[in-house]
Write a protein that holds these residues in place. Structure first.
Motif: not given
Length: 808
Positions: A571, A575, A585, A588, A591
Motif C-alpha cells: 500500500c 500507492w 492506507c 481505504s 486496504y
C-alpha cells in the motif's frame, strides 16, 4: 568419553528401545558390588589377622606360600544354552550356578535381565534383517525393469529380440561401456540368488554347529521371488507387465482424483523417462544402503555393549562368566549372520557399476552419508554479527534518547509510517532466533528433526547457521534504521525524503533476492526447500499434506502481523504515499478488506490442510483440528472488526469467540500436539515417554523431588538443575498465558509511554515466542511417536509398478 555415553550417542534415536539397556545393567552391577563389599568386611578382618600371624612366624613357615589373589578360574560360574520358544524362534538362557552364595540373588537378577535384553536385541535384529531381505527382493524386480527399459531406449531396434545375446547386451549397456564389467551380474542376481545361497549355507553350517540359524526356512521361502524358484523369464518380457509409478503430485492430478477422472498413460520409452527412473532408483539404493549401514551398526554396537558389561561383571563379582556368555553371543544370529554384510558389498558393486559409470570413489561418496564439519568461520561470523546487532541496538537507544526523537512533532507520523516497515524484520529475526533455540534443544535431547522434516541428508541447518542468518538480517535492518534517522536529521539530506523512505524497500528486495538466488550460495538447498513448502502451503489443499507443510503453516499463523506489514509495504509504496510520507492506507476500504484477508490466510491454509487429511486419512481428529482453526478465523475476524469499529456488540462478540478459540487451542496444544495430560500414565498425567529428565518441565503443578526417567539421556551441558526446574516450567506456563494476549485487543489497554504500533509489535513478538515454545514440544511428541513405531527411515517410492503389486 566413557563407553556408556558413547553408546548412547551412537544409538539410532528411533530404535533406542531396542538397544541393550546398558545403564540399567550397570546399576545392577553397582548393587552387586555394594553387596560384595558388605559381605567381604568380616572376611577381610579375619584375613588381616591371619596375615599378621603369618608375618610373625614367617621364619617357621617358609615352606608354605599363600596367594590371596588366587582365584579358581576353571570352575564354571554360569551355563549358557539355546532354548526354542513356542513360536519357533530361538533364545538364550543363562543358568547361574552360584546363586546360593551371599548376594547371589542380585547376580541372578543380573543374568535374567541380561538374557531378556539379549533376546530382545536378537529378535529385533532378526526382524529388521527379514524386512531388508524382502526389500532386496523388491529391488531385484526394479533393477530388472530398469535395465530392460534402458535397453529399449538405447537400442530400440534390437530390444525385442528375445535371445541370450540381448541379456548380454543389457549387462554391457548397464556398465556404460566398461569392458571389464560387461559380464557382471545384475542386482537381481546379486541381491536375490546370492542372498538365498548365503542364507542356505548359513543354515547348513549353523545346523552342524548347533547354533542359531541365520534366517528361518519358511521366511526365506516366502521372501524368495518366483523368478528364483524357476528359470528366469526373458529379460525383455518384464516390460510387458509394468507401469511407471508417477508420484509427482500436481494440482491437476489432485483435481482429476477429486473428479474421479482416470488418465491411462502409456509406457513411453523416452530418454526423459529414463533419466527420471534412474534418478529415482539411485535415491532408492542410497536410502537402502543407509538402512543397511544402520542395521549393521546396531549389531556391532550391541555386541560391543554385551562384551563390555560382561567384562565389568567379571571384574566386579570376581567370576568367570564372560567367556561362555560371549561365546554364545558370537554364535547367535546377532553376530554371526552375514546377510547385511553381503548385501552391502553387492549394493556397492551394483551402484558403482550402474549409477557411477564404474567410478568407485564417486559411487561411494554418494552412498556414504555426508559428515557435516563444524566450520570456525561460521562460529566467528555468528559471534561478530551478534555483537554488531547488540551494538546497533544500544546505539539506536542512545540516539533516540540524546536527540529526544520521541518528543518531536514528527514522532507520531514516523511511528505510523516507518515503524511498521521496519518491524517486519524484527518479527523475522525473532522467529529465526526461536527456531535456532529449538534446533539447539532438539539436538541436545536427540530429537531427530532432519528425519522428521525430511531434509536432504547433510543439508539441514544447525542453530549456528540459523543464528548467522538472523543476526546478519538484524544488522542490516538496524543499520538501515540508523541511516534513516541520520538522513532525516542531517540538514544537507533533509530534502531527500524519498531516498530515506526507500531504504526499507531496498532491504526487502535484498531479502527476496537472496531467498530466490539460483546459485549454490547461502545454503541453496535449505532455501529452496523452504520455498517449496511455502508454495505447498499457499496451494493447499491441492497437495498431499506432510509434516513440513502443516508445521510451516502453523508458523505462519504466528506471523499475522508480519503479513500485515507486507500488506502495508504494498500500500505504502504501491500507492505512492512514500513520496510525501503520509499514511492513507487505513482510510481505504480496499486496504481494510485485505486487512481481514491477510490475517485469516494462514488459518485458512491450515483449515484446508486439515480437511484434506480428514478426507484422505479418515481421521476424525483432523476434523476437530479443522474446527479449531475455523473458530480461530472467526475470532481473528471479530477482533479485527472491533479494532476498526469500537462498538459494544463487536466487543462482546470478540470476547465470546476469542475465549472459545483460546481454550480450545490451549487444550489442543497440550493434549494433542504435545501428548501431555494423559490419564493412567506412569508419569502422573503426562505421557508414558519423556525426553527431558525432569517431570517439572512438563507439569508445573507437580512439586516433587523425584525425577522422571528420561527416554534418552541428553548430552551433558553446563546447565544447573535449578535453572532447568525454573526455566522449562516457566515456558510451559508462558505458552498458556501468551494465548491470552488477545485480551489487550478487547480490553484496549493504553500506556502513555508506548505508541499503539509499539504495543502491536510487542504482542506479535510474544506470539512468536509462544510458537517457539510450541515447536519444541510438538516435535518432541512427533519424535516419540517415531520411536514407538521404530520409524528411522524415509520411504522413497519405487519407479516401477508391477501388475501383481497393483492387484495386491
Amino acid at each position: 568419553m566413557k563407553f556408556g555415553k558413547e553408546y548412547v550417542s551412537q544409538m539410532i534415536p528411533e530404535w533406542q528401545q531396542a538397544y541393550m539397556d546398558y545403564a540399567y545393567l550397570k546399576t545392577i552391577l553397582k548393587d552387586i558390588e555394594a553387596s560384595r563389599q558388605r559381605s567381604d568386611k568380616p572376611q577381610a578382618a579375619a584375613l588381616r589377622r591371619k596375615l599378621s600371624m603369618r608375618r610373625a612366624f614367617s621364619g617357621l613357615t617358609k615352606r608354605y606360600s599363600f596367594n590371596v589373589s588366587a582365584i579358581d578360574s576353571d570352575s564354571p560360574d554360569v551355563m549358557v544354552s539355546a532354548v526354542t520358544r513356542e513360536d519357533g524362534t530361538d533364545s538364550i538362557e543363562t543358568t547361574f550356578l552360584k546363586a546360593a552364595e551371599a548376594g547371589g540373588d542380585t547376580e541372578l537378577m543380573f543374568f535374567r535381565t541380561l538374557d531378556r535384553e539379549f533376546n530382545k536385541v536378537n529378535d529385533f535384529y532378526r526382524s529388521k534383517v527379514e524386512e531388508i531381505v524382502k526389500e532386496a527382493v523388491a529391488l531385484n524386480k526394479q533393477m530388472d525393469a530398469f535395465i530392460a527399459f534402458r535397453v529399449k531406449v538405447e537400442k530400440p531396434s534390437s530390444s525385442w529380440n528375445f535371445t541370450e545375446s540381448v541379456s548380454v547386451d543389457m549387462n554391457a549397456l548397464a556398465s556404460e561401456g566398461s569392458a571389464s564389467q560387461s559380464h557382471r551380474r545384475t542386482l537381481a542376481d546379486q541381491m536375490g540368488s546370492k542372498v538365498e545361497d548365503t542364507a542356505h549355507e548359513r543354515r547348513s553350517n549353523d545346523t552342524e554347529n548347533g547354533t542359531l540359524p541365520s534366517l528361518d526356512e519358511n521366511v526365506m521361502s516366502d521372501q524368495t521371488p518366483e523368478g528364483f524358484k524357476r528359470e528366469r523369464e526373458s529379460p525383455m518380457d518384464v516390460l510387458g507387465h509394468i507401469t511407471l509409478n508417477n508420484t509427482l503430485e500436481t494440482p491437476q492430478s489432485t483435481i482429476r482424483n477429486i473428479l474421479k477422472v482416470t488418465k491411462q498413460e502409456e509406457l513411453k520409452f523416452t530418454r526423459e523417462n529414463l533419466k527420471k527412473i534412474e534418478e529415482r532408483l539411485r535415491q532408492v539404493l542410497i536410502e537402502f544402503y543407509h538402512k543397511l549401514r544402520i542395521t549393521k551398526n546396531f549389531s556391532f554396537l550391541n555386541t560391543l555393549a554385551f562384551s563390555k558389561i560382561m567384562k565389568k561383571y567379571d571384574k566386579v563379582a570376581s567370576r568367570n562368566a564372560a567367556k561362555p556368555f560371549l561365546e554364545m553371543v558370537d554364535s547367535s544370529y546377532l553376530t554371526s549372520s552375514d546377510e547385511i554384510n553381503n548385501l552391502m558389498l553387492r549394493v556397492e558393486s551394483t551402484f558403482v557399476e550402474h549409477f557411477a559409470n564404474g567410478n568407485r570413489s564417486k559411487g561411494m561418496s554418494l552412498l556414504r552419508p555426508k559428515v557435516k564439519k563444524e566450520q570456525h568461520r561460521i562460529t566467528f561470523s555468528t559471534g561478530f554479527l551478534a555483537g554488531c546487532t547488540v551494538s546497533l541496538i544500544i546505539a539506536l537507544a542512545l540516539i533516540i534518547h540524546v536527540r529526544n526523537i520521541t518528543g518531536k512533532e514528527g514522532q507520531k507520523l514516523y511511528m505510523e509510517t516507518m515503524f511498521p516497515l521496519y518491524s517486519l524484520f524484527g518479527f523475522v529475526v525473532l522467529h529465526m532466533i526461536m527456531y535456532a533455540a529449538n534446533i539447539y534443544f532438539w539436538r541436545r535431547y536427540r530429537v531427530n528433526y532432519p528425519f522428521i522434516f525430511g531434509f536432504k541428508e547433510g543439508t539441514e541447518l544447525g542453530f549456528s547457521q540459523v543464528l548467522l542468518f538472523s543476526f546478519g538480517l538484524g544488522t542490516l535492518a538496524l543499520s538501515s534504521v540508523l541511516l534513516n534517522l541520520d538522513m532525516e536529521m542531517d540538514p544537507k539530506t533533509n530534502d531527500y525524503k524519498t531516498i530515506t523512505e526507500l531504504l526499507p524497500l531496498f532491504l526487502v528486495i535484498i531479502l527476496i533476492a537472496v531467498a530466490l538466488c539460483p546459485f549454490n550460495i547461502f545454503y541453496r538447498s535449505s532455501r529452496f526447500f523452504f520455498l517449496a513448502i511455502l508454495f505447498r502451503c499457499v496451494a493447499a489443499p491441492l497437495y498431499k499434506v506432510n509434516l513440513p507443510d502443516f508445521f510451516l503453516a502453523d508458523q505462519l499463523t504466528s506471523q499475522v502481523q508480519a503479513l500485515r506489514s507486507l500488506e502495508f509495504y504494498i500500500c505504502y509504496y504501491g500507492w505512492g504515499d512514500f513520496r510525501l510520507r503520509q499514511n492513507t492506507c487505513r482510510s481505504s476500504d480496499v486496504y481494510k478488506t485485505f486487512y481481514f484477508i491477510v490475517a485469516v490466510t494462514p488459518y485458512w491454509s491450515r483449515l484446508l490442510q486439515c480437511l484434506r487429511r480428514l478426507i484422505e486419512e479418515r481421521d476424525s481428529r483432523q476434523g476437530l483440528n479443522a474446527l479449531k482453526y475455523f473458530l480461530t478465523i472467526l475470532a481473528v475476524c471479530v477482533r479485527t472488526a472491533y479494532s476498526l469499529d469500537k462498538g459494544i456488540k463487536w466487543k462482546v462478540t470478540a470476547w465470546v469467540f476469542s475465549a472459545i478459540a483460546t481454550f480450545y487451542g490451549t487444550y489442543w496444544d497440550i493434549v494433542v500436539d504435545w501428548g501431555l495430560l494423559q490419564r493412567g500414565s506412569r508419569n502422573s498425567w503426562l505421557r508414558e515417554k519423556l525426553l527431558i529428565p525432569h517431570k517439572s518441565v512438563y507439569f508445573i503443578a507437580m512439586v516433587s523431588n523425584d525425577n522422571g526417567k528420561s527416554l534418552i539421556e541428553p548430552k551433558r551441558v553446563p546447565v544447573s538443575v535449578p535453572l532447568k526446574r525454573v526455566f522449562f516450567p516457566f515456558l510451559q506456563v508462558l505458552n498458556v498465558v501468551l494465548r491470552f494476549v488477545w485480551l489487550q485487543t478487547v480490553l484496549d489497554f493504553r500506556f502513555s509511554f508506548l505508541h499503539r504500533e509499539t504495543m502491536i509489535a510487542l504482542l506479535a513478538s510474544l506470539e512468536i515466542v509462544r510458537r517457539g515454545i510450541w515447536n519444541f514440544f510438538r516435535l518432541e511428541n512427533e519424535h516419540l511417536n517415531n520411536v514407538g513405531r521404530y520409524r528411522a527411515f524415509k520411504s522413497v517410492p519405487l519407479p516401477f509398478n508391477y501388475d501383481e503389486d497393483k492387484d495386491s
